[in-house]
Design an enzyme around this catalytic site. Structure first.
Site, short mmCIF file in Angstrom:
data_model
loop_
_atom_site.label_atom_id
_atom_site.label_comp_id
_atom_site.label_asym_id
_atom_site.label_seq_id
_atom_site.Cartn_x
_atom_site.Cartn_y
_atom_site.Cartn_z
N GLY A 10 36.32 72.09 13.04
CA GLY A 10 35.53 71.91 12.06
C GLY A 10 36.03 72.27 10.72
O GLY A 10 35.42 73.02 10.02
N ARG A 35 38.32 65.99 12.40
CA ARG A 35 39.15 64.62 12.56
C ARG A 35 39.48 63.91 11.43
O ARG A 35 40.17 63.08 11.32
CB ARG A 35 37.65 63.54 13.15
CG ARG A 35 37.21 64.02 14.27
CD ARG A 35 35.82 63.06 14.69
NE ARG A 35 35.05 63.68 13.59
CZ ARG A 35 33.62 63.39 13.43
NH1 ARG A 35 33.27 62.58 14.33
NH2 ARG A 35 32.73 63.99 12.83
N ARG A 36 38.88 64.44 10.14
CA ARG A 36 39.48 63.81 8.77
C ARG A 36 40.88 64.39 8.45
O ARG A 36 40.87 65.48 7.80
CB ARG A 36 38.53 64.15 7.84
CG ARG A 36 37.07 63.18 7.99
CD ARG A 36 35.97 63.58 6.98
NE ARG A 36 35.46 64.88 7.69
CZ ARG A 36 34.24 65.28 7.04
NH1 ARG A 36 33.72 64.68 5.97
NH2 ARG A 36 33.91 66.43 7.53
N TYR A 152 18.96 69.21 18.65
CA TYR A 152 19.79 70.00 17.99
C TYR A 152 19.68 71.48 18.66
O TYR A 152 20.41 72.11 18.99
CB TYR A 152 19.58 69.85 16.66
CG TYR A 152 20.60 70.84 15.96
CD1 TYR A 152 22.06 70.40 16.11
CD2 TYR A 152 20.15 71.93 15.27
CE1 TYR A 152 22.79 71.46 15.35
CE2 TYR A 152 20.81 72.78 14.55
CZ TYR A 152 22.08 72.54 14.61
OH TYR A 152 22.92 73.73 14.08
N LYS A 156 22.06 74.14 20.67
CA LYS A 156 22.32 75.31 20.27
C LYS A 156 21.72 76.42 21.10
O LYS A 156 22.53 77.56 21.25
CB LYS A 156 21.90 75.76 18.68
CG LYS A 156 22.70 74.93 17.77
CD LYS A 156 24.17 75.09 17.48
CE LYS A 156 24.94 74.38 16.68
NZ LYS A 156 26.37 74.86 16.53
N THR A 187 25.89 73.14 3.38
CA THR A 187 27.09 72.67 3.38
C THR A 187 26.88 71.30 3.50
O THR A 187 26.14 70.71 3.12
CB THR A 187 27.82 73.02 4.88
OG1 THR A 187 26.76 72.68 5.80
CG2 THR A 187 28.01 74.67 5.03
N PHE A 189 26.28 69.83 6.17
CA PHE A 189 25.21 69.75 7.41
C PHE A 189 24.03 68.79 7.41
O PHE A 189 23.84 67.92 8.22
CB PHE A 189 24.76 71.27 7.69
CG PHE A 189 23.84 71.43 8.79
CD1 PHE A 189 24.49 71.42 10.22
CD2 PHE A 189 22.40 71.31 8.73
CE1 PHE A 189 23.41 71.39 11.41
CE2 PHE A 189 21.48 71.42 9.72
CZ PHE A 189 22.12 71.63 11.13
P1 NDP Z 1 29.57 70.67 7.96
O1 NDP Z 1 29.07 69.38 8.20
O2 NDP Z 1 29.94 70.92 6.72
O3 NDP Z 1 30.83 70.73 9.17
C1 NDP Z 1 30.97 70.32 10.25
C2 NDP Z 1 32.40 70.31 10.74
O4 NDP Z 1 32.36 70.02 12.00
C3 NDP Z 1 33.26 69.23 9.92
O5 NDP Z 1 34.62 70.03 9.87
C4 NDP Z 1 33.54 68.27 10.92
O6 NDP Z 1 35.05 67.69 10.86
C5 NDP Z 1 33.44 68.80 12.34
N1 NDP Z 1 32.87 67.94 13.29
C6 NDP Z 1 32.10 67.41 13.59
N2 NDP Z 1 32.04 66.39 14.49
C7 NDP Z 1 33.47 66.56 15.01
C8 NDP Z 1 34.00 65.94 16.11
N3 NDP Z 1 33.37 65.01 16.87
N4 NDP Z 1 35.18 66.52 16.56
C9 NDP Z 1 35.88 67.31 15.62
N5 NDP Z 1 35.11 68.09 14.63
C10 NDP Z 1 33.99 67.66 14.37
O7 NDP Z 1 28.64 71.65 8.53
P2 NDP Z 1 28.70 73.16 8.82
O8 NDP Z 1 30.21 73.76 8.29
O9 NDP Z 1 27.49 73.75 8.23
O10 NDP Z 1 28.60 73.32 10.33
C11 NDP Z 1 29.50 74.04 11.05
C12 NDP Z 1 28.94 74.66 11.98
O11 NDP Z 1 27.87 75.65 11.79
C13 NDP Z 1 28.20 73.83 13.27
O12 NDP Z 1 28.35 73.88 14.43
C14 NDP Z 1 26.72 73.81 12.70
O13 NDP Z 1 25.75 73.52 13.88
C15 NDP Z 1 26.55 75.36 12.60
N6 NDP Z 1 25.45 75.68 11.56
C16 NDP Z 1 25.19 75.22 10.52
C17 NDP Z 1 24.04 75.73 9.73
C18 NDP Z 1 23.73 75.12 8.29
O14 NDP Z 1 22.58 75.42 7.94
N7 NDP Z 1 24.68 74.45 7.70
C19 NDP Z 1 23.25 76.80 10.11
C20 NDP Z 1 23.64 77.28 11.48
C21 NDP Z 1 24.64 76.74 12.34
P3 NDP Z 1 35.25 66.14 10.78
O15 NDP Z 1 34.16 65.20 10.58
O16 NDP Z 1 36.29 66.00 9.99
O17 NDP Z 1 35.64 65.89 12.20
C1 8X3 Z 2 21.27 74.88 11.41
C2 8X3 Z 2 19.99 75.45 10.83
O1 8X3 Z 2 17.47 75.41 10.75
O2 8X3 Z 2 18.67 73.49 10.31
O3 8X3 Z 2 21.72 75.23 12.44
O4 8X3 Z 2 18.65 74.36 12.50
S1 8X3 Z 2 18.60 74.80 11.03
#
Ligand code: NDP
Ligand code: 8X3
Length: 252
Positions: A10, A35-36, A152, A156, A187, A189
């Site tokens: 990711g 993936r991208r 979700y 987690k 992000t 997200f």
């Molecule tokens: P983003 O959406 O910005 O990043 C997600 C990343 O995951 C991208 O690089 C994407 O790459 C990759 N990804 C998603 N699906 C796939 C797949 N099938 N195969 C390979 N890669 C994949 O979100 P975040 O940076 O916020 O998320 C990163 C992590 O942090 C996640 O696990 C999320 O659950 C966790 N998290 C996020 C929080 C938030 O509030 N943002 C809080 C708590 C946890 P690509 O699409 O190019 O494949």
């Molecule tokens: C991402 C944070 O609160 O949206 O894991 O689940 S929350």
């Protein structure tokens, strides 16, 4: 000191991308995954002046793609010192009775099974070398359930259980396992969770200062900087305006 090889899943946006940028300046060679392909190549071009970078484009949901990508690593790249299991997303925010089965499949397949597929192969290599560090990006959603978060949160909670189990299983081999559990990080997200609805996504962060990907990258670097005899097992981090999964001060 020899540079450590770190594999980040990711790495094409958000937390993973910020971590790649930071670690490129802190004595790590990078294996960037996502993936991208276009984004991976752009980031590689940007960071290659700072450190050695290679990219692997695959979908973590597909074990054959994971194995194929990892088997392409040769020479020194086969020694992965640090695995950051970061790839993941939420898909949808609906009560259980209205949930979309495709969303459920995506979350379980990416957040749980993808993390497992990566960890199985890489931990086997770490065991051969009797060292390594796995960092799993969990969430506050893996510590507390919130309304409509059902699947979700379950994904987690699974990451939380797997982190603890992996720490036990890999303990005899000197391999560290850390989980980092963020609250709200701005992000892509929420954009993914709400299927491209930018207004709904930006509302999530209205009235507060959320965490940034760079804040989580700093914590990852801190965990990686601990002496050999120290493992940071479980770190939960909120923006100051957040007190739990559901208690958020939006007065700013
Ligand atoms: P983003 O959406 O910005 O990043 C997600 C990343 O995951 C991208 O690089 C994407 O790459 C990759 N990804 C998603 N699906 C796939 C797949 N099938 N195969 C390979 N890669 C994949 O979100 P975040 O940076 O916020 O998320 C990163 C992590 O942090 C996640 O696990 C999320 O659950 C966790 N998290 C996020 C929080 C938030 O509030 N943002 C809080 C708590 C946890 P690509 O699409 O190019 O494949
Ligand atoms: C991402 C944070 O609160 O949206 O894991 O689940 S929350």
């Amino acid at each position: 000191m020899e540079k450590r090889n770190v594999l980040i899943t990711g790495a094409t946006s958000g937390i993973g991308e910020a971590t790649a940028r930071l670690l490129s300046e802190k004595g790590f060679n990078l294996i960037l995954c996502g993936r991208r392909k276009d984004r991976l190549e752009k980031l590689k071009a940007e960071l290659s002046s700072k450190t050695e970078v290679i990219t692997l484009s695959f979908d973590v949901r597909k074990n054959e793609e994971v194995l194929d990508a990892l088997s392409g690593l040769t020479g020194k790249w086969r020694k992965i010192d640090v695995l950051i299991n970061n790839a993941g997303n939420a898909h949808g925010l609906d009560p259980i009775q209205n949930g979309d089965v495709a969303d459920w499949d995506a979350m379980i397949d990416i957040n749980v099974k993808g993390l497992l597929y990566m960890s199985k192969q890489v931990s086997a290599w770490m065991i051969e070398g009797k060292s390594g560090h796995i960092i799993n990006i969990g969430s506050i959603a893996g510590k507390e359930v919130y309304p409509n978060g059902n699947v979700y949160c379950a994904s987690k909670f699974a990451v939380d259980a797997l982190t603890r189990g992996m720490r036990m299983d890999l303990n005899p081999y000197g391999i560290k396992v850390t989980s980092i559990n963020p609250g709200m990080v701005e992000t892509e997200f929420s954009l993914i969770r709400f299927k491209g609805d930018a207004d709904r996504a930006s509302n999530v962060y209205k009235g507060l200062t959320p965490l940034k990907g760079e804040d989580i990258a700093d914590i990852i670097l801190y965990a990686l900087s601990a002496p050999a005899h120290v493992v940071l097992a479980d770190i939960t981090v909120f923006p100051t305006a957040q007190a739990s999964a559901t208690i958020v001060n939006r007065s700013n």
